[in-house]
Every structure is written in C-alpha cells, then in structure tokens.
Scaffold this motif. Sequence first.
Motif, PDB file in Angstrom:
ATOM      1  N   UNK A 231      -4.536  -5.674  12.679  1.00 39.43           N
ATOM      2  CA  UNK A 231      -4.404  -7.113  12.440  1.00 39.43           C
ATOM      3  C   UNK A 231      -3.587  -7.378  11.182  1.00 39.43           C
ATOM      4  N   UNK A 232      -3.828  -6.604  10.134  1.00 39.80           N
ATOM      5  CA  UNK A 232      -3.060  -6.742   8.893  1.00 39.80           C
ATOM      6  C   UNK A 232      -1.588  -6.470   9.147  1.00 39.80           C
ATOM      7  N   UNK A 233      -1.313  -5.395   9.867  1.00 40.46           N
ATOM      8  CA  UNK A 233       0.076  -5.031  10.174  1.00 40.46           C
ATOM      9  C   UNK A 233       0.756  -6.131  10.981  1.00 40.46           C
ATOM     10  N   UNK A 234       0.054  -6.665  11.976  1.00 40.73           N
ATOM     11  CA  UNK A 234       0.645  -7.708  12.817  1.00 40.73           C
ATOM     12  C   UNK A 234       0.982  -8.949  12.001  1.00 40.73           C
ATOM     13  N   UNK A 235       0.082  -9.366  11.120  1.00 41.20           N
ATOM     14  CA  UNK A 235       0.333 -10.551  10.289  1.00 41.20           C
ATOM     15  C   UNK A 235       1.512 -10.311   9.342  1.00 41.20           C
ATOM     16  N   UNK A 236       1.561  -9.116   8.767  1.00 43.66           N
ATOM     17  CA  UNK A 236       2.663  -8.803   7.848  1.00 43.66           C
ATOM     18  C   UNK A 236       3.995  -8.808   8.588  1.00 43.66           C
ATOM     19  N   UNK A 237       4.027  -8.196   9.741  1.00 45.20           N
ATOM     20  CA  UNK A 237       5.273  -8.117  10.493  1.00 45.20           C
ATOM     21  C   UNK A 237       5.743  -9.494  10.985  1.00 45.20           C
ATOM     22  N   UNK A 238       4.794 -10.385  11.264  1.00 38.17           N
ATOM     23  CA  UNK A 238       5.162 -11.757  11.627  1.00 38.17           C
ATOM     24  C   UNK A 238       5.921 -12.437  10.490  1.00 38.17           C
ATOM     25  N   UNK A 239       5.638 -12.006   9.269  1.00 39.19           N
ATOM     26  CA  UNK A 239       6.274 -12.576   8.082  1.00 39.19           C
ATOM     27  C   UNK A 239       7.403 -11.686   7.554  1.00 39.19           C
ATOM     28  N   UNK A 240       7.811 -10.731   8.358  1.00 36.84           N
ATOM     29  CA  UNK A 240       8.902  -9.795   7.988  1.00 36.84           C
ATOM     30  C   UNK A 240       8.588  -9.014   6.718  1.00 36.84           C
ATOM     31  N   UNK A 241       7.337  -8.610   6.570  1.00 37.93           N
ATOM     32  CA  UNK A 241       6.903  -7.814   5.430  1.00 37.93           C
ATOM     33  C   UNK A 241       6.546  -6.412   5.897  1.00 37.93           C
ATOM     34  N   UNK A 242       6.998  -5.404   5.162  1.00 31.17           N
ATOM     35  CA  UNK A 242       6.607  -4.025   5.439  1.00 31.17           C
ATOM     36  C   UNK A 242       5.262  -3.742   4.793  1.00 31.17           C
ATOM     37  N   UNK A 243       4.485  -2.857   5.396  1.00 30.16           N
ATOM     38  CA  UNK A 243       3.122  -2.583   4.943  1.00 30.16           C
ATOM     39  C   UNK A 243       3.030  -1.212   4.285  1.00 30.16           C
ATOM     40  N   UNK A 244       2.355  -1.183   3.132  1.00 28.45           N
ATOM     41  CA  UNK A 244       2.110   0.065   2.388  1.00 28.45           C
ATOM     42  C   UNK A 244       0.726  -0.009   1.761  1.00 28.45           C
ATOM     43  N   UNK A 245       0.004   1.095   1.765  1.00 34.01           N
ATOM     44  CA  UNK A 245      -1.287   1.174   1.078  1.00 34.01           C
ATOM     45  C   UNK A 245      -1.227   2.294   0.045  1.00 34.01           C
ATOM     46  N   UNK A 246      -1.634   1.982  -1.183  1.00 29.36           N
ATOM     47  CA  UNK A 246      -1.671   2.986  -2.231  1.00 29.36           C
ATOM     48  C   UNK A 246      -3.106   3.469  -2.435  1.00 29.36           C
ATOM     49  N   UNK A 247      -3.254   4.498  -3.260  1.00 24.44           N
ATOM     50  CA  UNK A 247      -4.551   5.145  -3.471  1.00 24.44           C
ATOM     51  C   UNK A 247      -5.155   5.545  -2.124  1.00 24.44           C
ATOM     52  N   UNK A 248      -4.317   6.126  -1.284  1.00 20.99           N
ATOM     53  CA  UNK A 248      -4.731   6.479   0.076  1.00 20.99           C
ATOM     54  C   UNK A 248      -4.767   7.991   0.247  1.00 20.99           C
ATOM     55  N   UNK A 249      -5.515   8.487   1.243  1.00 19.75           N
ATOM     56  CA  UNK A 249      -5.572   9.929   1.500  1.00 19.75           C
ATOM     57  C   UNK A 249      -4.195  10.484   1.853  1.00 19.75           C
TER      58      UNK A 249
END
Length: 287
Positions: A231-249
Amino acid sequence: MNHASICKGKSIALWRLIILGCLPGALVNADDNSDREALLPPLMHVHAHNDYVHHRPLFDALDHGFASVEADIHLVGGQLLVAHDRDKVKPDITLQSLYLDPLRVRAKKFGGRIYPNGDPTFYLLIDTKSDANKSWAVLRKVLADYPDLLTRFDGKRVEPKAVTVVLTGNRPRELLPQESVRLAGLDGQMPDLDQPNPNGIFLWLSEDWKHFFKWTGEGAFPDKEKARLQDIVAKAHERNMKVRFWDSPESTHFWRELRDDGVDLLNVDDLAGAEKFLRQGSGPALK
C-alpha cells in the motif's frame, strides 16, 4: 562476427563469472576496470547508504555499478563538509571534492552520463545534518556551479542531466517549493503520502524500516506487513516518488521480498553482496 565483437562478448562473460563468484577477480587485469564500466549496465535499485564511510567514497559504489549514493553534510565555516558526525569533519573533505567534482569528470568522460551503458539516471542523496535553511542557503549556491551536471526542475518541466540531487535529513521543506527553478528535489516521509506532490517536489519516500515493520528478513513476510508495504509503495508511485527504507536488514531473502513488493531502492552497506544479488538475480530483482 568480427574479432572486436568476439572479444567484447568474452569480456562480458568473464566479468559475469567473476561477479557470480565463479572465478577469482585476480584473473582480470586491474586495467580492465574501464572496460567493465562500459560493458555492465548500472544497478538502478540499490542505494549506497553512508557512501562516504567506504574505503574509496563514491568510487567503490561506482565500481559496483550503484546508481545512487549518500553523502552526509555539515555546514562548518561556510563550507559543506562530508562526515557522519560533526566532530569527524575535515576541511578538505567537501561535498564538491568528494562527489560533485569527480561526478562531473566522469559525466564528461561518458558524454553526459555517469554510466555509458543502460539507464542514465544517477542519484546523489544529500543528508543535511546542520540547520536546514542555513545549510540550503550555502548548498543552493554550490549546486548552482554545476548546471552542466545536475537535473534541472522548472515547474512541471524536468531537464534530466547526469546527476539528480535529492535532499534529506534537515531538508528545506518550506524554502525549496518556493523556487520556480531548482537543482534538487526532496526526500519525502510517510505523512507526505497523504498530500499532493506539487511540481514533483518530492522525488523519494524514505523511512526507517523498524518504525513501520517488525519483520527482520527471517522466515516468511507476515501478510499484514506485506499488504502495508504494498500500500505504501502504491501511494508513493501514484505521486511519482521512489521508495527506500533505511535501517533495514541486509540479506538476499529480504532484498528479494522488497523488490517483489515494488520497493525501488534497496538501502545497503554491503556493496559487493548487493551487486552479486542483483547481477545474478531474475525477475523483479533486476527490473
């Protein structure tokens, strides 16, 4: 097939064997590194977290084919110095000397691109540790010296160049949107997904993985967390934003899951491991 084509094909095949761990890198002469740059496409789905702590800042990431690197900056005596902590800065380690100048040299070498083969996009994430507005006043002038290198944003019109700058950390959230022409965009946060993205001011969405998910990359990804991520990815992509998470495994299992769920940028410290995963991967890992 002519001799040059045969040699090129052998070179590509040899490098792929080395990357996959089938041959020792020592079998290839160090002088062949420039050939590797020209033959292997860049990796568009990995980000070199805290790139400046590596043995050869920027160049280690480039050698592994990364198309995104991160620099932390501190405003000290009117200079933008690169270091994670304020007490670790050195007067000669500036944003210009460590990143902007060598990137300009490389772009000139490859005809306006950081990598001559594959997608031309390259991101420089600048994490501001000092006061947002004071730092931006200096950073804005620094970036203005590199119009030949940096992507230009003019309202809704974008003029792509070799390097696209994304501002994170103490970012100028109020000042940057007021500028009709700019040489940078903003790194968004979760609340920004509930707002419009005027003139594409937000280029990315970056958040702390552990603040939103409990999964550590071991075992199966819980269904509820998977649905939340998608859901987060879909909302970001609707707004032409790339998704990144830090402090991740950091594991192939975790990376594969995030790519399967559409996360654009894997935030990594293990440059060699991430390159090996992506070069030998299939499906969403490489797309």
